[in-house]
Design an enzyme around this catalytic site. Structure first.
Site, PDB file in Angstrom:
ATOM      1  N   ASP A  12      65.154  56.362  18.221  1.00 57.95           N
ATOM      2  CA  ASP A  12      66.459  56.081  18.992  1.00 57.95           C
ATOM      3  C   ASP A  12      66.980  57.488  19.300  1.00 57.95           C
ATOM      4  O   ASP A  12      66.727  58.565  18.961  1.00 57.95           O
ATOM      5  CB  ASP A  12      67.725  55.706  17.763  1.00 57.95           C
ATOM      6  CG  ASP A  12      68.931  55.219  18.540  1.00 57.95           C
ATOM      7  OD1 ASP A  12      69.065  54.968  19.550  1.00 57.95           O
ATOM      8  OD2 ASP A  12      69.638  55.000  17.897  1.00 57.95           O
ATOM      9  N   GLY A  13      67.948  57.500  20.664  1.00 61.14           N
ATOM     10  CA  GLY A  13      68.465  58.628  21.082  1.00 61.14           C
ATOM     11  C   GLY A  13      68.025  59.159  22.453  1.00 61.14           C
ATOM     12  O   GLY A  13      68.218  60.343  23.053  1.00 61.14           O
ATOM     13  N   ARG A  25      68.573  58.101  32.498  1.00 55.89           N
ATOM     14  CA  ARG A  25      68.082  57.718  31.361  1.00 55.89           C
ATOM     15  C   ARG A  25      66.683  57.412  31.282  1.00 55.89           C
ATOM     16  O   ARG A  25      66.056  57.658  30.371  1.00 55.89           O
ATOM     17  CB  ARG A  25      68.858  56.407  30.904  1.00 55.89           C
ATOM     18  CG  ARG A  25      70.310  56.532  30.567  1.00 55.89           C
ATOM     19  CD  ARG A  25      70.905  55.283  30.231  1.00 55.89           C
ATOM     20  NE  ARG A  25      70.366  54.465  29.159  1.00 55.89           N
ATOM     21  CZ  ARG A  25      70.659  54.696  27.851  1.00 55.89           C
ATOM     22  NH1 ARG A  25      72.048  55.586  27.562  1.00 55.89           N
ATOM     23  NH2 ARG A  25      70.175  54.037  26.931  1.00 55.89           N
ATOM     24  N   HIS A  29      63.712  58.201  28.539  1.00 57.12           N
ATOM     25  CA  HIS A  29      62.633  56.924  27.875  1.00 57.12           C
ATOM     26  C   HIS A  29      61.311  57.799  28.082  1.00 57.12           C
ATOM     27  O   HIS A  29      60.348  57.408  27.274  1.00 57.12           O
ATOM     28  CB  HIS A  29      62.844  55.602  28.221  1.00 57.12           C
ATOM     29  CG  HIS A  29      64.250  55.285  28.090  1.00 57.12           C
ATOM     30  ND1 HIS A  29      64.664  54.931  26.883  1.00 57.12           N
ATOM     31  CD2 HIS A  29      65.079  54.198  28.785  1.00 57.12           C
ATOM     32  CE1 HIS A  29      65.762  54.504  26.698  1.00 57.12           C
ATOM     33  NE2 HIS A  29      65.934  54.084  27.826  1.00 57.12           N
ATOM     34  N   GLU A  59      67.431  42.343  21.697  1.00 58.32           N
ATOM     35  CA  GLU A  59      68.808  42.535  21.929  1.00 58.32           C
ATOM     36  C   GLU A  59      68.926  43.684  23.403  1.00 58.32           C
ATOM     37  O   GLU A  59      69.792  43.654  24.078  1.00 58.32           O
ATOM     38  CB  GLU A  59      70.016  43.158  21.025  1.00 58.32           C
ATOM     39  CG  GLU A  59      70.352  42.284  19.868  1.00 58.32           C
ATOM     40  CD  GLU A  59      68.901  41.731  19.109  1.00 58.32           C
ATOM     41  OE1 GLU A  59      68.091  42.779  18.778  1.00 58.32           O
ATOM     42  OE2 GLU A  59      69.194  40.714  18.708  1.00 58.32           O
ATOM     43  N   LEU A 123      43.699  53.838  12.547  1.00 59.73           N
ATOM     44  CA  LEU A 123      45.511  53.816  12.365  1.00 59.73           C
ATOM     45  C   LEU A 123      45.678  52.053  12.837  1.00 59.73           C
ATOM     46  O   LEU A 123      45.154  52.065  14.037  1.00 59.73           O
ATOM     47  CB  LEU A 123      46.020  55.030  12.983  1.00 59.73           C
ATOM     48  CG  LEU A 123      47.639  54.744  13.049  1.00 59.73           C
ATOM     49  CD1 LEU A 123      48.169  54.838  12.101  1.00 59.73           C
ATOM     50  CD2 LEU A 123      47.741  55.738  14.271  1.00 59.73           C
TER      51      LEU A 123
HETATM   52  C1  FPP Z   1      66.484  54.068  22.080  1.00 62.91           C
HETATM   53  O1  FPP Z   1      67.104  54.966  22.968  1.00 62.91           O
HETATM   54  C2  FPP Z   1      65.202  53.819  22.429  1.00 62.91           C
HETATM   55  C3  FPP Z   1      64.773  52.486  22.899  1.00 62.91           C
HETATM   56  C4  FPP Z   1      65.808  51.416  23.327  1.00 62.91           C
HETATM   57  C5  FPP Z   1      63.333  52.312  23.318  1.00 62.91           C
HETATM   58  C6  FPP Z   1      62.690  53.029  22.488  1.00 62.91           C
HETATM   59  C7  FPP Z   1      61.385  53.364  23.629  1.00 62.91           C
HETATM   60  C8  FPP Z   1      60.642  54.382  23.673  1.00 62.91           C
HETATM   61  C9  FPP Z   1      60.540  55.452  22.787  1.00 62.91           C
HETATM   62  C10 FPP Z   1      59.922  54.379  25.256  1.00 62.91           C
HETATM   63  C11 FPP Z   1      59.092  53.115  25.394  1.00 62.91           C
HETATM   64  C12 FPP Z   1      57.930  53.040  24.734  1.00 62.91           C
HETATM   65  C13 FPP Z   1      57.436  51.981  24.773  1.00 62.91           C
HETATM   66  C14 FPP Z   1      55.938  52.129  24.378  1.00 62.91           C
HETATM   67  C15 FPP Z   1      57.835  50.930  25.933  1.00 62.91           C
HETATM   68  P1  FPP Z   1      68.562  54.737  23.615  1.00 62.91           P
HETATM   69  O2  FPP Z   1      68.268  54.321  24.794  1.00 62.91           O
HETATM   70  O3  FPP Z   1      69.192  53.548  22.810  1.00 62.91           O
HETATM   71  O4  FPP Z   1      69.175  55.996  23.327  1.00 62.91           O
HETATM   72  P2  FPP Z   1      70.776  56.222  23.016  1.00 62.91           P
HETATM   73  O5  FPP Z   1      71.281  55.547  22.005  1.00 62.91           O
HETATM   74  O6  FPP Z   1      70.856  57.649  23.179  1.00 62.91           O
HETATM   75  O7  FPP Z   1      71.449  55.674  24.404  1.00 62.91           O
END
Ligand code: FPP
Length: 242
Positions: A12-13, A25, A29, A59, A123
């Site tokens: 997250d984040g 954004r 990612h 979601e 793994l």
């Molecule tokens: C949360 O950050 C993260 C996600 C919604 C997706 C996690 C995705 C990745 C690490 C990259 C994609 C990897 C693959 C394999 C698809 P957020 O957008 O909710 O961050 P925020 O809370 O700071 O807005």
């Protein structure tokens, strides 16, 4: 130090990381994918057997279409670019989540990742994609109900094991440790059944800033936790029975 067999991560984040730098954004990612690559390497190096990552929740479809499409694009890129390397390093990929309503090209890529790496044993990387714990439990309940309706089992013989086996994670041990970055302290529909006795570690850093050192520090914290699985610790048992 006790190394957990299964670590699950809520990455997250990414959005906040990008915002803090005045970047879109998508940049967050992308940096998140890089942190994921590093974490897979760290998990392999530390002898973790199972690493589950929450890549896209059921979601997440409610995000703006452009962000959804960016996340789907990154997943495709991750698999296309990294699959050969993951395979070379002996990583076995498994995917959990609802697949039926995914675009056919994504479904095919996920299936390819699983079949190519099926024989690997270094793994196990479990990608939770289009995953939601409640959705997974509902789908499991439907399978069990269908078995009851068809007379293959009876409601009286349903046990926790029956439920575990009907989940997407059938055959995967429950996570010993769930790590969430970015300071939020909740499970957000991740592995609701499986995390019943997991240790939870919440880290303040944003996912793109999650380093191998932070991973190792989380494992150190885990190794001093006392896990009782609803029972009592050794000391209490000895002193109360004396
Ligand atoms: C949360 O950050 C993260 C996600 C919604 C997706 C996690 C995705 C990745 C690490 C990259 C994609 C990897 C693959 C394999 C698809 P957020 O957008 O909710 O961050 P925020 O809370 O700071 O807005």
């Amino acid at each position: 130090m006790t190394t957990p067999a299964h670590v699950a991560i809520i990455m997250d984040g990414n959005g906040r990381w990008a915002k803090a730098r005045g970047l879109p954004r998508l940049a967050g990612h992308r940096a998140g994918v890089e942190a994921l690559r590093q974490s897979v390497k760290t998990a392999s190096r530390l002898g973790i057997e199972w690493l589950t990552v929450y890549a896209f929740s059921s979601e997440n479809w409610s995000r703006p279409p452009s962000e959804v499409s960016d996340l789907l694009g990154l997943l495709k890129l991750f698999i296309r670019r990294d699959l050969a390397e993951l395979h070379r390093s002996g990583v076995r990929v498994r995917v959990i989540g609802e697949r039926d309503d995914l675009q056919p090209d994504i479904r095919l890529l996920l299936e390819e990742a699983e079949s190519l790496t099926a024989g690997n044993g270094a793994l196990n990387l479990v990608i939770a994609f289009n995953y939601g714990g409640r959705d997974e439990i509902v789908r499991a309940m439907r399978k069990i109900a269908a078995d009851v309706e068809a007379g293959r089992t009876s409601s009286a013989s349903i046990t926790p094991q029956t439920v575990s086996e009907a989940l997407d994670t059938n055959g995967i041990p429950d996570p010993d440790l769930v790590i969430r970055t970015s300071g939020e302290m909740r499970l957000s529909n991740f592995l609701l059944w499986q995390a019943a006795y997991s240790e939870l570690i919440f880290l303040p850093c944003l996912w793109p800033d999650f380093t191998p050192e932070q991973f190792e520090e989380a494992l150190r914290q885990f190794s001093v936790r006392e896990r009782r699985f609803g029972g009592r610790n050794e000391r209490d048992v000895v002193s109360s029975s004396a």
